[in-house]
Scaffold this motif. Sequence first.
Motif, PDB file in Angstrom:
ATOM      1  N   SER A  12      76.095 -76.113  18.965  1.00 19.11           N
ATOM      2  CA  SER A  12      77.351 -75.361  19.026  1.00 19.11           C
ATOM      3  C   SER A  12      77.212 -74.168  19.967  1.00 19.11           C
ATOM      4  O   SER A  12      76.113 -73.818  20.400  1.00 19.11           O
ATOM      5  N   GLY A  13      78.345 -73.558  20.267  1.00 19.76           N
ATOM      6  CA  GLY A  13      78.353 -72.381  21.134  1.00 19.76           C
ATOM      7  C   GLY A  13      78.255 -72.683  22.608  1.00 19.76           C
ATOM      8  O   GLY A  13      78.123 -71.767  23.432  1.00 19.76           O
ATOM      9  N   TRP A  14      78.340 -73.961  22.968  1.00 21.81           N
ATOM     10  CA  TRP A  14      78.244 -74.329  24.377  1.00 21.81           C
ATOM     11  C   TRP A  14      79.592 -74.147  25.072  1.00 21.81           C
ATOM     12  O   TRP A  14      80.655 -74.217  24.462  1.00 21.81           O
ATOM     13  N   GLU A  15      79.523 -73.952  26.383  1.00 27.30           N
ATOM     14  CA  GLU A  15      80.708 -73.964  27.226  1.00 27.30           C
ATOM     15  C   GLU A  15      80.319 -74.550  28.581  1.00 27.30           C
ATOM     16  O   GLU A  15      79.134 -74.655  28.911  1.00 27.30           O
ATOM     17  N   PRO A  37      85.243 -74.067  26.321  1.00 26.88           N
ATOM     18  CA  PRO A  37      84.341 -74.343  25.197  1.00 26.88           C
ATOM     19  C   PRO A  37      84.070 -75.838  25.037  1.00 26.88           C
ATOM     20  O   PRO A  37      84.952 -76.673  25.260  1.00 26.88           O
ATOM     21  N   HIS A  40      80.995 -79.891  20.788  1.00 30.65           N
ATOM     22  CA  HIS A  40      79.644 -79.921  20.214  1.00 30.65           C
ATOM     23  C   HIS A  40      78.775 -80.772  21.121  1.00 30.65           C
ATOM     24  O   HIS A  40      79.269 -81.498  21.991  1.00 30.65           O
ATOM     25  N   THR A  79      74.772 -71.985  26.910  1.00 30.38           N
ATOM     26  CA  THR A  79      74.905 -71.481  25.550  1.00 30.38           C
ATOM     27  C   THR A  79      73.871 -70.387  25.339  1.00 30.38           C
ATOM     28  O   THR A  79      73.035 -70.121  26.211  1.00 30.38           O
ATOM     29  N   THR A  80      73.947 -69.752  24.201  1.00 30.92           N
ATOM     30  CA  THR A  80      72.922 -68.777  23.788  1.00 30.92           C
ATOM     31  C   THR A  80      72.442 -69.146  22.401  1.00 30.92           C
ATOM     32  O   THR A  80      73.150 -69.796  21.622  1.00 30.92           O
ATOM     33  N   PHE A  81      71.209 -68.720  22.097  1.00 33.74           N
ATOM     34  CA  PHE A  81      70.664 -68.967  20.755  1.00 33.74           C
ATOM     35  C   PHE A  81      69.643 -67.882  20.442  1.00 33.74           C
ATOM     36  O   PHE A  81      68.995 -67.333  21.343  1.00 33.74           O
ATOM     37  N   GLU A 142      70.197 -62.546  22.521  1.00 36.25           N
ATOM     38  CA  GLU A 142      70.328 -63.996  22.460  1.00 36.25           C
ATOM     39  C   GLU A 142      69.725 -64.596  23.730  1.00 36.25           C
ATOM     40  O   GLU A 142      69.900 -64.062  24.832  1.00 36.25           O
ATOM     41  N   ASN A 144      69.460 -67.108  26.810  1.00 38.24           N
ATOM     42  CA  ASN A 144      70.464 -67.760  27.650  1.00 38.24           C
ATOM     43  C   ASN A 144      69.916 -69.086  28.181  1.00 38.24           C
ATOM     44  O   ASN A 144      68.899 -69.120  28.875  1.00 38.24           O
TER      45      ASN A 144
END
Length: 928
Positions: A12-15, A37, A40, A79-81, A142, A144
């Motif tokens: 998640s959180g991808w674009e 966005p 998934h 995304t970031t994590f 986060e 990158n």
Amino acid sequence: MTHPHTIHTISSGWEFKQHHDPDDPDAAPPKIAEWLPVDHLPSEVHTELQRHGKIPDPHVGLNELEVRWVGEQAWIYRTTFPTPPEVTTVSSTAKAELVFKGLDTFATVTLNGEVILRSDNMFVEHRVDVGRLLLSFPAESENNLEIIFEPARRRGLELVAAHPEHDFIVHQTEVSRGPVRKAQCHWGWDWGPIILTCGPWKPAQLEVWTVRVEDVRAEYAVDLSGGREAPTVEVAVSATILGAEAMDFLEVEVWFGGEVVVQFRGYKDDEDKDNDDVNIPAAEETPPWTYTSPKFTIPDPQLWYPRGYGPANLYELRLRAISAPTTDKSAAAVLAETHQTIGFRTVELVQEKDTPAGGQSFYLRINAIPIFSGGSCWIPADTSLATLTPARYRAWIALLAAGNQNMIRVWGGGVYESDEFYAACDELGVLVWQDFMFACASYPTYPEYLASVETEARQNVRRLRSHPSLVIWCGNNEDYQIVERYGLEYRYEEDKDPEGWLGTNWPGRFIYEELLPRVVREEMKGMGGGQVVYHPGSPWGNGTSTTLKVDANVGDIHQWNIWHGEMRPYQQLPQMGGRFVSEFGMEGYPHLDTIDRFLVGGEGSRDRYPGSRTMDFHNKAVGHERRLLTYLGENFRIKYDMKGFAHLTQVMQADAVSWAYRGWRRQWGTQQNDGKVSRGCGGVLVWQLNDCWPTVSWAVVDYYLVKKPAYYAIKRALAPLAVGVVRKFHDWTTRPADELWKRDTGHVDLREAVRDVVFDVWVASARLEPVQGLVVIRFISAETGEDEGQTIEEEVTVLPNGTTEVFSGLRYEGADEKLKHVLDRGYVVIHASLLVGGEEVASDTSWPDPIKYLDFADRGVKVKYLEKDLVEVSAEKPVKGFVFAERQGVTVSNNGFDVMPREKAKQVRITRDDGADMGELAWTFVGQ
């Protein structure tokens, strides 16, 4: 400090957006410049663009053309994590790895601004140690993560230009696919669109571990010397353990039926072990540690059998790396574990000289049982692989299995399929013929390409090797036919120097006859004698023939002189077989509901007629207009409304596959005068089971999993007990002129089909024991529906796992008398039934050819609903090709069948998914 192996899914959180290269002054401004966005991961750029309304649905109308630009552009995902806390702990010994299960295809990955990976192979998994980068980035920030995907076609053309030493020969599509390790059908095929996808098409995850278990294999041998009822299975487990210094012992368990049947512990040294534990060698001084257990036996082993020959018994192998720093066992911690489904069976590819039939046999023997492999070829089930779910995979395999099919061939122009695909095959007893991903081309062999191919092959053989369903690895699809067509250098017996092959104008031989078999041999080493078969190509005839010039007596063949090639009448298919027919097919339209879903405007579309612009565009087969109309014109009274035309193509397709499966299964196992069984044909695989988009093709089930009548024809032909009846075929259109008078075939006596009614009847069986049965043969007037002549009844003892000939060359004696009446009255329908214990278990019908000469007026068809979802179909006169109009979510238990007067009415069960339309199903038949 140790930590258990944990997996953080990065889904998640991808674009994403179109990637613009600032260093390229000639680059056009991007069409998609803003970040959008991503729903998934897994993801594919076309799907995301459609979801945001940036492109139309490529599956509708001519929209495929409108989205071609997408595949010509570069795209970027980001995304970031967060950094997991177990990585930043001061005393932590944990490693952190980014794992990309699959990147499509030319991808550059950066983490916190640093390039960590460049990928150029869609089929390869990547594992990158990123611990240093995570620790060097501020803990409160986060991380990158970015992935740039370059267009596959452009990169492919660059590689072609960079390797002038190789003569790229590519069929079906343009040359750029040749050096690219990507699903070859993404360049378009004769059943699918050009949609050059890109994106993270498989999951991405961050794995943190102190101990990791990999390369697990259950090496086993099955001993059947005591008979199949009392086998013995001896097993040894091996695995590679990374970070083994942090663990104290390895726990091994084998489960069956929800219970542990084998359990032991392996220690790294000779201390602190129970007397019942199995010892293992001491760990090596440097990691990784290779663990190999002593051999052990499985108590009361239950073997895995293919569908129709026994239960598909499965075991589960569990390995746990455990830390137990004290004598208190309750303090033990599981640092890593793996679960692997396994099944025990033997497999042989039997290629024996067969004097009665000539040539060599080609069939599988599993657990000492000769197996007739009846099934289908498989292509990717969607143009966007990222959208396929485990439930959809299982639905496909369940559908195949419910159709009495026991083999599926994963074609070499697609992908190595998802784990869920093979798991479903394991559970349902479906054999898998797995091609390596090469199709219809002469591929390069420069060093970087070979290295990538070897990595791809090792990873996928290792990933799939525990599946008992996977029985054949095949080097390629139709690449040997390229050799024959272009006269490339191939001296099978004379030239046995693999390194020398690289210098010929067909270096691909090195891939199929040296590299791939070596990988299979090494990765399967110790995993049981004959646990998997390697076959260099499909088709391939043991070096004596690659079957472009079809050699029916050696190896497997692709029979495309039906539809393609000579376009022979499909009634001749029984004489066009081989030792294993791994491809053949006939096109047919899908049901109207599916057609309306890809026409712009649906049922009200201006293109809702046969041969419209959209209908032609959704049929990628070259020359399909001529081929469809030729076969229809030879056999049926053509209707040009959409409903009538679609139905006739469906009946024609069902007829063609029925002729093939009945005729070739008949050749499976016939008893000779010496009592031996001759295995003439070892298997039949129709091209194809499925579609990747809504279209007109050879598929017997359409994109929405809606079955065509051909699916049911195969189901009937592959039933455990099947009766067959066929008459002598009178071909008015393609036979040569009379040798004596050189007459045009337009001057033949058309009454011959009435006068010369000669027929055969047989019973095919997949049962492993003899069956007592009664064959009943009726002769029914096609015009009146009355029985003509004497009904024949013959008691038979059906040969187990083979074919029992009941009548051969029997003549219908009433033919001459009927010629005194109008010609239609002379046509008889021959109906054969097989009764076991007084109950009909199978039936078959032989119609006079061509069907178009018959008058189907006043058939007296009755369709009666006995219950809400149970229908009864009967008729007063013979009915050909009765078809219910299926649609997504509404299926029937039988379809595309014939109806005979005075036989037990056909009962059809209707199954409806939740929310499906509950209205009555429309139906039709030939000549309605």
